[in-house]
Design a protein around this motif. Structure first.
Motif, mmCIF file in Angstrom:
data_model
loop_
_atom_site.group_PDB
_atom_site.id
_atom_site.type_symbol
_atom_site.label_atom_id
_atom_site.label_comp_id
_atom_site.label_asym_id
_atom_site.label_seq_id
_atom_site.Cartn_x
_atom_site.Cartn_y
_atom_site.Cartn_z
ATOM 1 N N THR A 39 0.833 -1.208 0.000
ATOM 2 C CA THR A 39 0.000 0.000 0.000
ATOM 3 C C THR A 39 0.860 1.246 0.000
ATOM 4 O OG1 THR A 39 -1.739 -1.173 1.206
ATOM 5 C CG2 THR A 39 -1.835 1.220 1.232
ATOM 6 N N GLU A 40 1.876 1.251 0.853
ATOM 7 C CA GLU A 40 2.728 2.432 0.984
ATOM 8 C C GLU A 40 3.622 2.662 -0.232
ATOM 9 O OE1 GLU A 40 4.730 1.733 4.689
ATOM 10 O OE2 GLU A 40 2.989 2.379 5.855
ATOM 11 N N PHE A 43 0.717 2.805 -3.941
ATOM 12 C CA PHE A 43 -0.470 3.650 -4.070
ATOM 13 C C PHE A 43 -0.297 4.975 -3.348
ATOM 14 C CE2 PHE A 43 -1.773 -0.803 -4.255
ATOM 15 C CZ PHE A 43 -2.284 -0.830 -5.538
ATOM 16 N N ARG A 69 -5.320 -7.762 -4.442
ATOM 17 C CA ARG A 69 -6.320 -6.682 -4.393
ATOM 18 C C ARG A 69 -7.386 -7.002 -3.350
ATOM 19 N NH1 ARG A 69 -8.347 -7.158 -9.234
ATOM 20 N NH2 ARG A 69 -10.228 -8.167 -8.487
ATOM 21 N N LEU A 72 -6.015 -6.576 0.144
ATOM 22 C CA LEU A 72 -5.886 -5.156 0.482
ATOM 23 C C LEU A 72 -7.226 -4.541 0.879
ATOM 24 C CD1 LEU A 72 -3.390 -4.110 -2.322
ATOM 25 C CD2 LEU A 72 -2.950 -3.982 0.145
ATOM 26 N N LEU A 77 -6.985 -1.575 3.755
ATOM 27 C CA LEU A 77 -5.897 -0.713 3.287
ATOM 28 C C LEU A 77 -6.253 0.009 1.996
ATOM 29 C CD1 LEU A 77 -3.027 -3.177 4.168
ATOM 30 C CD2 LEU A 77 -3.554 -1.024 5.333
ATOM 31 N N LEU A 78 -7.088 -0.618 1.188
ATOM 32 C CA LEU A 78 -7.696 0.034 0.027
ATOM 33 C C LEU A 78 -9.197 0.005 0.251
ATOM 34 C CD1 LEU A 78 -5.933 -1.334 -3.218
ATOM 35 C CD2 LEU A 78 -5.539 0.839 -2.048
ATOM 36 N N ARG A 89 -6.477 4.526 -1.435
ATOM 37 C CA ARG A 89 -5.671 4.137 -0.261
ATOM 38 C C ARG A 89 -6.361 4.676 0.989
ATOM 39 N NH1 ARG A 89 0.696 5.705 0.518
ATOM 40 N NH2 ARG A 89 0.698 5.447 2.773
#
Length: 91
Positions: A39-40, A43, A69, A72, A77-78, A89
């Motif tokens: 994620t970091e 995105f 996906r 996440l 996280l998304l 994000r």
């Protein structure tokens, strides 16, 4: 950076070979470390992504972009609206 953070970063690095994720961890805590890292690094904050853009970003590290996906999104996280029209994000 705390000892915990640096050991987590080292742990995530061990999951990669030549920039590619070798396997998605089965253990939840290890997978969570990976997902936070992805994620970091993949995105940007405050930007909407199409599903295709999310898939393309995830494909740069692993061929099973749909599993990543989904993990996440489940991990929070998304985020995405119910219609699945975009991803963002979290945080």
């Amino acid at each position: 950076m705390s000892d915990h953070e640096s050991s987590g970063a080292q742990g995530v690095a061990a999951l990669f070979s030549r920039g590619r994720l070798t396997a998605i961890p089965r253990k939840a805590a290890r997978r969570e470390q990976l997902l936070v890292h992805l994620t970091e690094t993949l995105f940007e904050r405050d930007r909407a992504y199409t599903e295709r853009e999310v898939n393309e970003a995830l494909l740069t590290v692993h061929e099973d972009c749909s599993a990543l996906r989904r993990y996440l999104v489940v991990a929070g996280l998304l985020t995405r609206p119910k219609d699945g029209s975009s991803y963002r994000r979290a945080g």
